[in-house]
Design an enzyme around this catalytic site. Structure first.
Site, PDB file in Angstrom:
ATOM      1  N   LEU A  17       0.813  -1.210   0.000  1.00  0.00           N
ATOM      2  CA  LEU A  17       0.000   0.000   0.000  1.00  0.00           C
ATOM      3  C   LEU A  17       0.849   1.264   0.000  1.00  0.00           C
ATOM      4  CD1 LEU A  17      -2.773  -1.067   2.521  1.00  0.00           C
ATOM      5  CD2 LEU A  17      -3.166  -0.386   0.157  1.00  0.00           C
ATOM      6  N   ASP A  36      11.191   3.848   4.270  1.00  0.00           N
ATOM      7  CA  ASP A  36      11.131   2.429   4.572  1.00  0.00           C
ATOM      8  C   ASP A  36      12.448   2.048   5.219  1.00  0.00           C
ATOM      9  OD1 ASP A  36      10.374  -0.403   4.561  1.00  0.00           O
ATOM     10  OD2 ASP A  36       8.919   0.177   3.038  1.00  0.00           O
ATOM     11  N   ASP A  61      13.620   3.657  10.915  1.00  0.00           N
ATOM     12  CA  ASP A  61      12.551   3.061  11.707  1.00  0.00           C
ATOM     13  C   ASP A  61      11.683   4.161  12.289  1.00  0.00           C
ATOM     14  OD1 ASP A  61      10.951   1.766  13.535  1.00  0.00           O
ATOM     15  OD2 ASP A  61      12.581   0.889  14.705  1.00  0.00           O
ATOM     16  N   ASN A  88       1.753   4.733   7.145  1.00  0.00           N
ATOM     17  CA  ASN A  88       1.372   3.450   6.570  1.00  0.00           C
ATOM     18  C   ASN A  88       2.178   2.279   7.131  1.00  0.00           C
ATOM     19  OD1 ASN A  88       0.346   1.636   4.183  1.00  0.00           O
ATOM     20  ND2 ASN A  88       2.590   1.579   4.048  1.00  0.00           N
ATOM     21  N   TYR A 159      -2.109  -7.050  16.691  1.00  0.00           N
ATOM     22  CA  TYR A 159      -2.349  -6.190  15.535  1.00  0.00           C
ATOM     23  C   TYR A 159      -3.648  -5.396  15.707  1.00  0.00           C
ATOM     24  CZ  TYR A 159      -2.885  -5.040  10.535  1.00  0.00           C
ATOM     25  OH  TYR A 159      -3.044  -4.401   9.332  1.00  0.00           O
ATOM     26  N   LYS A 163      -4.111  -1.352  15.869  1.00  0.00           N
ATOM     27  CA  LYS A 163      -4.933  -0.654  14.890  1.00  0.00           C
ATOM     28  C   LYS A 163      -6.109   0.063  15.551  1.00  0.00           C
ATOM     29  CE  LYS A 163      -2.560  -1.644  11.225  1.00  0.00           C
ATOM     30  NZ  LYS A 163      -1.898  -0.589  10.421  1.00  0.00           N
ATOM     31  N   THR A 193      -1.411  -7.266  -0.242  1.00  0.00           N
ATOM     32  CA  THR A 193      -0.069  -6.779   0.056  1.00  0.00           C
ATOM     33  C   THR A 193       0.770  -7.960   0.524  1.00  0.00           C
ATOM     34  OG1 THR A 193      -0.471  -6.350   2.409  1.00  0.00           O
ATOM     35  CG2 THR A 193      -1.113  -4.602   0.857  1.00  0.00           C
TER      36      THR A 193
END
Length: 291
Positions: A17, A36, A61, A88, A159, A163, A193
């Site tokens: 993404l 990244d 990071d 992201n 996760y 989120k 992804t």
């Protein structure tokens, strides 16, 4: 070219993404800082420049507080300003809760949640200073939540918690930063992804179709992100959008529901009947993914 002359940082933009967002933003005229951890970010910059766009890579990071500050500074030094931040970057380490290790928990919360908070904090400080100096601010933040955080997902406690935290961070930051000319929104995307393709439960859904519209292509998500990063979205803040294929919807979060009031302290023996009455009057919660 709805992002012409805007400077945008995209984190975790080496693949999936993030890569799609960086390409779309550059195609719409933005100068993009592609973040990244590895050389994939440099390859995305090469793609952007080959298409006539403007971008630089910045490797690091984003969950590191000091690096996040340096990332914001890089955008300002390289291009003279920062207008939008697309958070992201993320990882997953899916396990049932009873099998999860401390390392599984800590990594996902650090990269996904702190990796949103750190760049947002330093970008917000930059925009506050711009506002204090009397410079016009039309800044945008686009965070990345997930259905796992909004509805829950079996096997993704770490996760999902991260989120869900991002969704809460979004609405709080939207309220705090509006005075400075900053909007903060989030997306909960569904797309193919490297992360989602590695989840066995999603394998069939993530396969590209032989023909027709590829609803799971990550580029389907990027038009919404690009618009949210533009000046045109200034009247939209504190929202979480679900997006998949050709579908966009607003995810409506926790609301104050039905109430029962006694006017005095409850007795423990009275609570059960009251709770069951409330449950009969309340809207059923959305189903947990995989439940």
């Amino acid at each position: 070219m709805i992002c012409r002359d805007r400077v945008v940082v995209v984190t975790g933009a080496g693949q999936g993404l993030g890569r799609a967002h960086a390409l779309a933003l550059a195609d719409e005229g933005a100068a993009v800082v592609v973040n990244d951890l590895g050389a994939a970010a440099e390859k995305v910059v090469e793609e952007i420049t080959a298409r006539g766009g403007t971008a630089v890579a910045d490797l690091g990071d984003v969950s590191d507080w000091g690096y996040a500050e340096a990332l914001v500074r890089r955008a300002v030094v390289e291009f003279g300003a920062l207008h939008a931040l697309v958070n992201n970057a993320g990882v997953n380490r899916d396990r049932m809760l009873v099998s999860m290790t401390e390392a599984d928990w800590d990594l996902v919360l650090r990269v996904d949640l702190k990796g949103h908070a750190a760049p947002l904090r330093h970008a917000a400080a930059y925009w506050r200073e711009c506002a204090k100096e009397g410079r016009p601010v039309a800044a945008r933040v686009v965070n990345t939540s997930s259905g796992a955080g909004l509805m829950g997902s079996v096997g993704q406690a770490n996760y999902g918690a991260a989120k869900a935290g991002i969704a809460a961070l979004t609405v709080i930051a939207a309220a705090e930063l509006s005075r400075y000319g900053v909007t903060v929104n989030a997306i909960a995307p569904s797309a193919r992804t490297p992360m989602t393709s590695a989840v066995p439960a999603f394998a069939d859904r993530m396969r590209p179709p032989a023909t027709g519209f590829d609803a799971m292509h990550p580029a389907n998500v990027s038009p919404l992100v690009t618009w949210l990063a533009s000046t045109d979205s200034g009247d939209v803040t504190g929202r979480v959008f679900e997006v998949e294929g050709g579908l966009i919807s607003i995810a409506d979060g926790w609301q104050h529901g039905p109430r029962v009031e006694r006017g005095r302290r409850w007795k423990a023996s009275e609570v059960g009947a009251a709770v069951r009455e409330l449950m009969e009057r309340a809207v059923d919660p959305a189903a947990v993914y995989g439940g």
